[in-house]
Motif scaffolding. Structure first.
Motif, short mmCIF file in Angstrom:
data_model
loop_
_atom_site.label_atom_id
_atom_site.label_comp_id
_atom_site.label_asym_id
_atom_site.label_seq_id
_atom_site.Cartn_x
_atom_site.Cartn_y
_atom_site.Cartn_z
N THR A 1 4.25 1.36 -15.00
CA THR A 1 4.31 2.62 -15.72
C THR A 1 5.27 2.56 -16.90
OG1 THR A 1 3.79 3.84 -13.68
CG2 THR A 1 4.72 5.10 -15.50
N VAL A 2 6.50 2.06 -16.67
CA VAL A 2 7.51 2.15 -17.72
C VAL A 2 7.42 1.03 -18.75
CG1 VAL A 2 9.09 3.34 -16.16
CG2 VAL A 2 9.27 0.86 -16.41
N MET A 3 6.74 -0.06 -18.40
CA MET A 3 6.63 -1.15 -19.39
C MET A 3 5.52 -0.89 -20.40
SD MET A 3 9.02 -3.28 -19.03
CE MET A 3 8.42 -4.53 -20.16
N ALA A 4 4.63 0.03 -20.12
CA ALA A 4 3.53 0.30 -21.05
C ALA A 4 4.01 0.76 -22.43
CB ALA A 4 2.57 1.33 -20.44
N HIS B 1 0.84 -1.19 0.00
CA HIS B 1 0.00 0.00 0.00
C HIS B 1 0.88 1.25 0.00
CE1 HIS B 1 -4.02 -1.82 1.61
NE2 HIS B 1 -3.46 -2.56 0.68
N GLY B 2 0.26 2.40 -0.22
CA GLY B 2 0.95 3.67 -0.12
C GLY B 2 2.13 3.76 -1.06
N ASP B 3 3.27 4.23 -0.53
CA ASP B 3 4.46 4.39 -1.35
C ASP B 3 5.61 3.58 -0.78
OD1 ASP B 3 5.35 5.53 -3.71
OD2 ASP B 3 6.43 7.12 -2.68
N GLY B 4 5.31 2.44 -0.17
CA GLY B 4 6.34 1.55 0.31
C GLY B 4 7.13 0.95 -0.83
N LEU B 5 8.21 0.26 -0.48
CA LEU B 5 9.11 -0.26 -1.50
C LEU B 5 8.43 -1.22 -2.49
CD1 LEU B 5 11.98 -0.21 -2.50
CD2 LEU B 5 12.52 -2.07 -0.92
N PRO B 6 7.68 -2.24 -2.04
CA PRO B 6 7.01 -3.11 -3.01
C PRO B 6 6.02 -2.34 -3.90
CG PRO B 6 7.06 -4.15 -0.86
CD PRO B 6 7.47 -2.73 -0.66
N ALA B 7 5.27 -1.42 -3.28
CA ALA B 7 4.30 -0.64 -4.06
C ALA B 7 5.01 0.20 -5.11
CB ALA B 7 3.49 0.26 -3.13
N ARG B 8 6.09 0.85 -4.71
CA ARG B 8 6.81 1.71 -5.65
C ARG B 8 7.39 0.88 -6.80
NH1 ARG B 8 8.30 6.81 -5.42
NH2 ARG B 8 10.19 7.55 -6.44
N SER B 9 7.89 -0.29 -6.49
CA SER B 9 8.48 -1.14 -7.52
C SER B 9 7.43 -1.59 -8.53
CB SER B 9 9.12 -2.37 -6.87
OG SER B 9 10.14 -1.99 -5.96
N ILE B 10 6.27 -2.01 -8.05
CA ILE B 10 5.23 -2.50 -8.95
C ILE B 10 4.68 -1.35 -9.80
CG2 ILE B 10 2.95 -3.57 -9.08
CD1 ILE B 10 3.67 -5.06 -6.48
N ARG B 11 4.44 -0.19 -9.18
CA ARG B 11 3.93 0.95 -9.94
C ARG B 11 4.94 1.40 -10.99
NH1 ARG B 11 3.55 5.42 -7.76
NH2 ARG B 11 4.34 5.04 -5.65
N PHE B 12 6.22 1.37 -10.65
CA PHE B 12 7.25 1.76 -11.61
C PHE B 12 7.24 0.81 -12.81
CE2 PHE B 12 11.74 1.63 -13.11
CZ PHE B 12 11.85 2.96 -13.53
N ALA B 13 7.17 -0.49 -12.54
CA ALA B 13 7.16 -1.47 -13.62
C ALA B 13 5.92 -1.30 -14.50
CB ALA B 13 7.23 -2.88 -13.06
N TYR C 1 -1.72 8.22 -18.84
CA TYR C 1 -1.59 6.81 -18.45
C TYR C 1 -0.88 6.68 -17.10
CZ TYR C 1 0.20 2.12 -18.07
OH TYR C 1 0.52 0.87 -17.59
N ALA C 2 0.24 7.41 -16.92
CA ALA C 2 0.97 7.34 -15.66
C ALA C 2 0.10 7.83 -14.51
CB ALA C 2 2.25 8.18 -15.75
N TRP C 3 -0.69 8.87 -14.75
CA TRP C 3 -1.59 9.38 -13.71
C TRP C 3 -2.68 8.35 -13.40
CZ3 TRP C 3 -6.84 11.08 -14.51
CH2 TRP C 3 -7.42 11.70 -13.40
N ALA C 4 -3.18 7.68 -14.42
CA ALA C 4 -4.21 6.66 -14.21
C ALA C 4 -3.67 5.50 -13.39
CB ALA C 4 -4.74 6.16 -15.56
N VAL C 5 -2.41 5.10 -13.64
CA VAL C 5 -1.80 4.04 -12.84
C VAL C 5 -1.69 4.48 -11.39
CG1 VAL C 5 0.36 2.76 -12.43
CG2 VAL C 5 -0.53 3.01 -14.76
#
Length: 353
Positions: free
Chosen positions: A35-38, A21-33, A157-161
């Motif tokens: 976002t950038v893989m799209a 949840h939030g901006d923890g390390l796992p959350a940040r990693s998944i959101r980054f992936a 798209y990044a905002w939607a994610v």
């Protein structure tokens, strides 16, 4: 017999929040992936072209400028990523083909980075990407009218994610955007020192560009990015960043080459890029060099994907190593110029006891 005073009740323990949840390390990693893989996925579906560069840069910067907070507030900051990409590539496009204009533009943007580097991470990231996009527009892919809707689409798209992640996890991330009063106070308190540092960087960045041209490097903007990536107003921090960048770049190149030779298939390269994106932030937390290695592996795998093979990308891979070294050399030049300038500043404006 006197009774001991009653102990006040212990405050209730904060509720346990899942790490994703939030901006923890796992959350940040998944959101980054996500976002950038799209852009990569879209490129595989409709065909890889220059628009992919604009989409990738936009997604990475929009993710970086995701400060949380209310929906429109968040969109405003992430839309700033699109404006940086369009402004940087637009200025570069106007200067393209005119080396004196390109040199002046690099000097101005490098100086701008030095002015805002220590104000807030978001400001530093935006200035770094301004340098990158200026180089892209001037040296690699001039801005075309069709690139504007691509940038806008991937901002959205990044905002939607970002919004969808908070909605799914049930945790609304609070805003981490800097307060304007804080920004103004920092600039006012250290404006003389900032201008000296900005002048040093404005000299070093064009010198790195001209050196890359003299060496015949195919992608001289990588050297410019290396400078603003490692340079900090604090010399010790800059030295640490140089060590991490050089070591991480070498490690990432080796890892990406090994992966590309072992699994030379488009699908495998995509999986490798996704893995590199997922481990980017966990690796960064372990050590800065490991985070840089993951980011470098992502870029090298992208080069291999676009080129169609490891052999086709080998020239660019070697140049990346050389460009990073050139960038670090001129980062040292900027630090030496800054040291001289700061010493002169102390002579001209001695501090009162």
């Amino acid at each position: 017999m006197v009774e001991a005073p009653a102990q006040p009740p212990s405050p209730p323990s904060p509720p346990m929040v899942p790490r994703w949840h939030g901006d923890g390390l796992p959350a940040r990693s998944i959101r980054f992936a996500l976002t950038v893989m799209a852009p990569i996925t879209a490129g595989m579906l409709v065909g890889v072209d220059i628009w992919l560069i604009y989409a990738m840069v936009t997604c990475i910067l929009a993710f970086t400028l995701d400060t949380g907070g209310p929906a429109l507030h968040r969109l405003g900051w992430m839309a700033g990523a699109g404006l940086v990409v369009l402004a940087g590539t637009g200025i570069g496009t106007l200067a393209a083909g005119h080396t004196p204009l390109i040199v002046i533009a690099f000097a101005l943007v490098g100086g701008f980075y030095a002015l805002v580097e220590s104000i807030h991470p978001s400001a530093a990231a935006a200035a770094r990407f301004m340098c990158l996009t200026l180089a892209v527009g001037a040296l690699y892919a001039p801005l075309q009218p069709g690139d504007v809707p691509v940038v806008a689409a991937f901002v959205l798209y990044a905002w939607a994610v970002s919004m969808a992640w908070d909605a799914v996890t049930g945790t609304w991330r609070p805003s981490t955007a800097p307060a304007p009063a804080m920004v103004y106070a920092r600039i006012r308190a250290t404006h003389r020192e900032r201008w000296v540092f900005a002048t040093a960087v404005a000299i070093a960045v064009p010198l790195a560009f001209l050196t890359s041209l003299a060496l015949g490097l195919h992608r001289p903007y990588w050297a410019l990015i290396a400078i603003v990536l490692v340079l900090r107003a604090d010399a010790l921090s800059s030295r640490r960043m140089m060590e991490q960048t050089l070591g991480g770049t070498l490690l990432g190149v080796v890892a990406a080459l090994a992966f590309g030779y072992a699994l030379p298939f488009h699908a495998a390269l995509l999986v490798g890029m996704a893995l590199a994106a997922l481990i980017r932030w966990p690796a960064q937390q372990l050590h800065g060099a490991l985070g840089m290695a993951a980011l470098t592996a992502f870029i090298i795998l992208l080069l291999e994907l676009v080129a169609g093979s490891v052999g086709g990308a080998s020239h660019d891979i070697l140049e990346r190593l050389v460009d990073v070294m050139v960038g670090c050399v001129f980062a040292v030049v900027a630090l030496l110029l800054d040291r001289l300038g700061q010493a002169l500043l102390r002579r001209l404006y001695p501090r009162r006891p």
